[in-house]
Design a protein around this motif. Structure first.
Motif, PDB file in Angstrom:
ATOM      1  N   CYS A  70      40.684 -60.278  12.843  1.00 37.42           N
ATOM      2  CA  CYS A  70      39.436 -60.195  12.799  1.00 37.42           C
ATOM      3  C   CYS A  70      38.815 -59.566  11.835  1.00 37.42           C
ATOM      4  O   CYS A  70      39.348 -58.875  11.062  1.00 37.42           O
ATOM      5  N   ILE A  71      37.483 -60.033  11.439  1.00 37.30           N
ATOM      6  CA  ILE A  71      36.922 -59.824  10.139  1.00 37.30           C
ATOM      7  C   ILE A  71      35.548 -60.183  10.232  1.00 37.30           C
ATOM      8  O   ILE A  71      35.125 -60.792  11.035  1.00 37.30           O
ATOM      9  N   THR A  72      34.684 -59.321   9.420  1.00 38.06           N
ATOM     10  CA  THR A  72      33.378 -59.517   9.357  1.00 38.06           C
ATOM     11  C   THR A  72      32.903 -60.303   8.521  1.00 38.06           C
ATOM     12  O   THR A  72      33.856 -60.820   7.429  1.00 38.06           O
ATOM     13  N   PRO A  73      31.821 -61.260   8.595  1.00 35.78           N
ATOM     14  CA  PRO A  73      31.381 -62.011   7.590  1.00 35.78           C
ATOM     15  C   PRO A  73      31.169 -61.580   6.198  1.00 35.78           C
ATOM     16  O   PRO A  73      31.432 -62.182   5.228  1.00 35.78           O
ATOM     17  N   VAL A  74      30.776 -60.376   5.964  1.00 30.87           N
ATOM     18  CA  VAL A  74      30.550 -59.701   4.783  1.00 30.87           C
ATOM     19  C   VAL A  74      32.190 -59.578   4.228  1.00 30.87           C
ATOM     20  O   VAL A  74      32.231 -59.802   2.945  1.00 30.87           O
ATOM     21  N   GLU A  75      32.968 -59.020   4.774  1.00 29.02           N
ATOM     22  CA  GLU A  75      34.265 -58.932   4.372  1.00 29.02           C
ATOM     23  C   GLU A  75      35.053 -60.225   3.951  1.00 29.02           C
ATOM     24  O   GLU A  75      35.579 -60.537   3.140  1.00 29.02           O
ATOM     25  N   LEU A  76      34.679 -61.359   4.795  1.00 27.69           N
ATOM     26  CA  LEU A  76      35.000 -62.744   4.431  1.00 27.69           C
ATOM     27  C   LEU A  76      34.372 -63.417   3.384  1.00 27.69           C
ATOM     28  O   LEU A  76      35.085 -63.989   2.383  1.00 27.69           O
ATOM     29  N   LYS A  77      33.327 -62.986   3.037  1.00 26.74           N
ATOM     30  CA  LYS A  77      32.436 -63.535   1.778  1.00 26.74           C
ATOM     31  C   LYS A  77      33.172 -63.001   0.709  1.00 26.74           C
ATOM     32  O   LYS A  77      33.183 -63.518  -0.333  1.00 26.74           O
ATOM     33  N   VAL A  79      36.399 -62.058   0.382  1.00 21.37           N
ATOM     34  CA  VAL A  79      37.554 -62.434   0.235  1.00 21.37           C
ATOM     35  C   VAL A  79      37.782 -63.945  -0.403  1.00 21.37           C
ATOM     36  O   VAL A  79      38.576 -64.301  -1.086  1.00 21.37           O
ATOM     37  N   LEU A  80      36.541 -64.692   0.105  1.00 14.88           N
ATOM     38  CA  LEU A  80      36.528 -66.136  -0.348  1.00 14.88           C
ATOM     39  C   LEU A  80      35.457 -66.091  -1.790  1.00 14.88           C
ATOM     40  O   LEU A  80      35.563 -67.204  -2.101  1.00 14.88           O
ATOM     41  N   SER A  81      34.992 -65.208  -1.942  1.00 14.91           N
ATOM     42  CA  SER A  81      33.923 -65.258  -3.379  1.00 14.91           C
ATOM     43  C   SER A  81      32.936 -66.362  -3.188  1.00 14.91           C
ATOM     44  O   SER A  81      32.900 -67.217  -3.937  1.00 14.91           O
ATOM     45  N   VAL A  82      32.095 -66.299  -1.850  1.00 10.88           N
ATOM     46  CA  VAL A  82      31.262 -67.240  -1.584  1.00 10.88           C
ATOM     47  C   VAL A  82      30.109 -66.755  -1.195  1.00 10.88           C
ATOM     48  O   VAL A  82      29.945 -65.530  -0.781  1.00 10.88           O
ATOM     49  N   ASP A  83      28.959 -67.326  -0.991  1.00 11.61           N
ATOM     50  CA  ASP A  83      27.494 -66.864  -0.817  1.00 11.61           C
ATOM     51  C   ASP A  83      27.535 -66.820   0.584  1.00 11.61           C
ATOM     52  O   ASP A  83      27.906 -67.386   1.351  1.00 11.61           O
ATOM     53  N   LEU A  84      26.913 -65.536   1.050  1.00 11.32           N
ATOM     54  CA  LEU A  84      26.915 -65.178   2.474  1.00 11.32           C
ATOM     55  C   LEU A  84      26.217 -66.295   3.388  1.00 11.32           C
ATOM     56  O   LEU A  84      26.417 -66.700   4.418  1.00 11.32           O
TER      57      LEU A  84
END
Length: 160
Positions: A70-77, A79-84
């Motif tokens: 489970c992950i927040t979109p901000v944490e995922l952003k 991890v992936l180094s992408v634009d939110l």
């Protein structure tokens, strides 16, 4: 006259872009090579994954969620180094395909958590087994085992 002016502006812009690109490539040729290898890897990954109707980018997002459960979109952003914004649109597409779900974040009333659905988890595992060693072998087919080890060692040294 206006058309000629537009063509001249377009050519000037193309020259600036080309010059900037050339300058960047001259300044950081290793960065350009790493970028090109990454693009090659993504094209191969897209080829491998196309029978499952998933892209390399979607697979990376699913894998990142899979690893975190489970992950927040901000944490995922991060991890992936992408634009939110781009990530949010990707998550919307994955949600529509039934591969992820959004849940209320118990630690943040305004936030959400993202996790894989059972279908998303199964797809992620299927993709992983489909790609497996084949992608690695395809990427390194022109290298000896010692060269692969050396490349791995050197790239690891470049990372912080």
């Amino acid at each position: 006259m206006a058309i000629i002016s537009r063509v001249i502006n377009l050519l000037a812009w193309a020259t600036i872009v080309k010059s900037t690109s050339d300058l960047f490539n001259e300044m950081i040729p290793l960065g350009r090579l790493i970028h090109m290898v990454n693009q090659h890897k993504d094209r191969l990954l897209n080829d491998y994954l196309s029978p499952l109707d998933i892209t390399a980018t979607q697979f990376k997002v699913l894998c990142s969620i899979y690893c975190q459960v489970c992950i927040t979109p901000v944490e995922l952003k991060k991890v992936l180094s992408v634009d939110l914004g781009a990530l949010t649109r990707m998550l919307d597409r994955l949600l529509c395909k039934g591969w992820i779900e959004r849940l209320p974040n118990p630690n943040d009333k305004r936030g959400v958590l993202v996790r894989l659905t059972p279908e998303g988890k199964t797809l992620c595992e299927k993709c992983h087994s489909l790609v497996g060693q084949d992608l690695h072998q395809e990427l390194t087919k022109n290298l000896t085992a010692d060269e692969v080890d050396a490349l791995y060692h050197l790239l690891t040294k470049v990372l912080p």
